[in-house]
Motif scaffolding. Sequence first.
Motif, PDB file in Angstrom:
ATOM      1  N   PRO A  11      37.008  -9.060  12.775  1.00 50.11           N
ATOM      2  CA  PRO A  11      37.075  -9.266  14.225  1.00 50.11           C
ATOM      3  C   PRO A  11      38.505  -9.342  14.761  1.00 50.11           C
ATOM      4  CG  PRO A  11      35.414 -10.697  13.262  1.00 50.11           C
ATOM      5  CD  PRO A  11      36.163 -10.086  12.123  1.00 50.11           C
ATOM      6  N   THR A  66      33.570  -3.578  14.355  1.00 55.11           N
ATOM      7  CA  THR A  66      33.543  -4.733  15.254  1.00 55.11           C
ATOM      8  C   THR A  66      32.910  -4.319  16.573  1.00 55.11           C
ATOM      9  OG1 THR A  66      35.598  -5.477  14.223  1.00 55.11           O
ATOM     10  CG2 THR A  66      34.930  -6.587  16.244  1.00 55.11           C
ATOM     11  N   ARG A 116      24.339 -16.170  14.512  1.00 58.12           N
ATOM     12  CA  ARG A 116      25.069 -17.043  15.426  1.00 58.12           C
ATOM     13  C   ARG A 116      24.120 -17.897  16.259  1.00 58.12           C
ATOM     14  NH1 ARG A 116      28.225 -12.173  16.002  1.00 58.12           N
ATOM     15  NH2 ARG A 116      30.422 -12.474  15.379  1.00 58.12           N
ATOM     16  N   SER A 139      34.085 -24.929  14.304  1.00 64.32           N
ATOM     17  CA  SER A 139      32.886 -24.823  13.491  1.00 64.32           C
ATOM     18  C   SER A 139      31.959 -25.994  13.788  1.00 64.32           C
ATOM     19  CB  SER A 139      33.239 -24.804  11.999  1.00 64.32           C
ATOM     20  OG  SER A 139      33.799 -26.056  11.607  1.00 64.32           O
ATOM     21  N   PRO A 147      30.825 -21.355  11.465  1.00 70.91           N
ATOM     22  CA  PRO A 147      31.608 -20.976  12.650  1.00 70.91           C
ATOM     23  C   PRO A 147      30.735 -20.905  13.892  1.00 70.91           C
ATOM     24  CG  PRO A 147      31.264 -19.069  11.218  1.00 70.91           C
ATOM     25  CD  PRO A 147      30.784 -20.265  10.456  1.00 70.91           C
ATOM     26  N   ASP A 163      31.610 -19.272  16.834  1.00 73.83           N
ATOM     27  CA  ASP A 163      31.694 -17.890  17.323  1.00 73.83           C
ATOM     28  C   ASP A 163      31.198 -17.744  18.760  1.00 73.83           C
ATOM     29  OD1 ASP A 163      32.854 -16.903  15.031  1.00 73.83           O
ATOM     30  OD2 ASP A 163      30.963 -16.334  14.104  1.00 73.83           O
ATOM     31  N   ASN A 164      31.558 -18.685  19.595  1.00 73.67           N
ATOM     32  CA  ASN A 164      31.305 -18.587  21.030  1.00 73.67           C
ATOM     33  C   ASN A 164      32.305 -19.506  21.717  1.00 73.67           C
ATOM     34  OD1 ASN A 164      30.047 -19.684  23.657  1.00 73.67           O
ATOM     35  ND2 ASN A 164      28.730 -17.931  23.200  1.00 73.67           N
ATOM     36  N   THR A 209      30.931 -13.951  21.782  1.00 66.17           N
ATOM     37  CA  THR A 209      30.744 -13.956  20.328  1.00 66.17           C
ATOM     38  C   THR A 209      32.007 -14.319  19.560  1.00 66.17           C
ATOM     39  OG1 THR A 209      31.223 -11.574  20.235  1.00 66.17           O
ATOM     40  CG2 THR A 209      28.910 -12.240  20.399  1.00 66.17           C
ATOM     41  N   GLU A 210      33.068 -14.724  20.248  1.00 67.69           N
ATOM     42  CA  GLU A 210      34.302 -15.134  19.590  1.00 67.69           C
ATOM     43  C   GLU A 210      34.801 -16.428  20.222  1.00 67.69           C
ATOM     44  OE1 GLU A 210      35.634 -13.752  16.968  1.00 67.69           O
ATOM     45  OE2 GLU A 210      34.283 -12.028  16.887  1.00 67.69           O
TER      46      GLU A 210
END
Length: 412
Positions: A169, A212, A278, A305, A310, A312-313, A366-367
């Motif tokens: 990513p 990605t 996720r 986390s 993780p 991831d948002n 998503t990150e």
Amino acid sequence: MSTDAAIRPTGTPKAVGVVWALLGLNTLGSAGAKTIVTIPRSLIQMATMGALVTAFALALALNPRLRIRPSAFVLLLTLLLIPSVISSANLEVGYGALFRCFRLALFVGTLWLLTRWWDGSLTFVRHHIRMYFAALCTVAVGLAIAPGTAMPEYYGGRLVGALWPLTPPQIGQYAAVIIGLTVLLLIGRRTTRGSGAFVIVPSLVLLALTHTRTATVGMLVGLTLAICSLVMTSAAARRFFAWTVVCVTVGAVVFYSAIQAWFLRGQSQENFSNLTGRAKVWDALLSAPRTSGEKVFGTGLGDKSFNGLPIDNSWLAVYNEQGLTGVTIVASMLLVLGGVALLRPPSLSRACAIFLISYVGISSYTEAGLGDASPYLLHLGLAAALLATPATPPPLSTPAVPRRHVPRWARR
């Protein structure tokens, strides 16, 4: 500290680009893939933190009088320190939370010092492209030296950093951002076709090898919005947009199966629908019991986390670490930048800012990274620099008339 909006600095020192590159180095992170030569995590952390301290010291040396320009974005980023410190002071996540607060404070302080040179020009865009292109060069070298290490099985054969521990990513993000910015520079005729191809072609290859999806979608949507903002004033933008629509339509029809396989990455439809697991982490985070203080201010800056997995948002990560206060501040940052971009007249700088804001907004789903020192905040900082109005030079004062030129009748 003085707000110096009336005095235009005489050019941007080249060392400002070094400061920007050091900020980028600080946000590379210390956890990622296995490299050819194992680098201790402590050594990477020393390098990244040392880069931030050096960036702040160099920015302070370049701006010793602490002349800054007003910036709503950096002001909101400064306010984000309040819930960060309040939640981290409880030490629920350890002393590392206070260290991360100190890191964020240095990051914000360096941005304040750099605002002196934020004038809406494309100077920082070029610094941004050079910085992340250099990072991608290390990825390409690692791929050439050790392709097995650069595309490991534990990442599903996706491209990683074999020299520096960069995840797919991260590589996809850097490639997507510089591709978008370089395309806009080409449309605005601020770079040559050869220079543009030198950056875009290898970056596209690396982006494809990372598989990605978020970076790819963010780049395409961001470029679409940015080019649309130029369509009414740029013939080159209209031609590029028309040809892109034709090529994308034809490519989608001809290569539909290959594109679908690339997006699925060998995953099942169920795994793809729940965003590679996720959604399970998000549901667990939202259903976890919290006190009133944790809901308002969060649990403190951590490693993004939850229960060892993780998040991831960006929005849920900010909610978890800085609470609803942090979510409100981060949303205000994006709304302010987006609102200013809409109010600015059409220009290449505005288009670049729209691309960056759109990309960050899409990637935030998503990150994680909008609540701490990260490349995403650096992208938004660049957008703020592009949307800044040029400093107005001070009006020329009327020179005093020497006494010998004053008529005798006026001396009485």
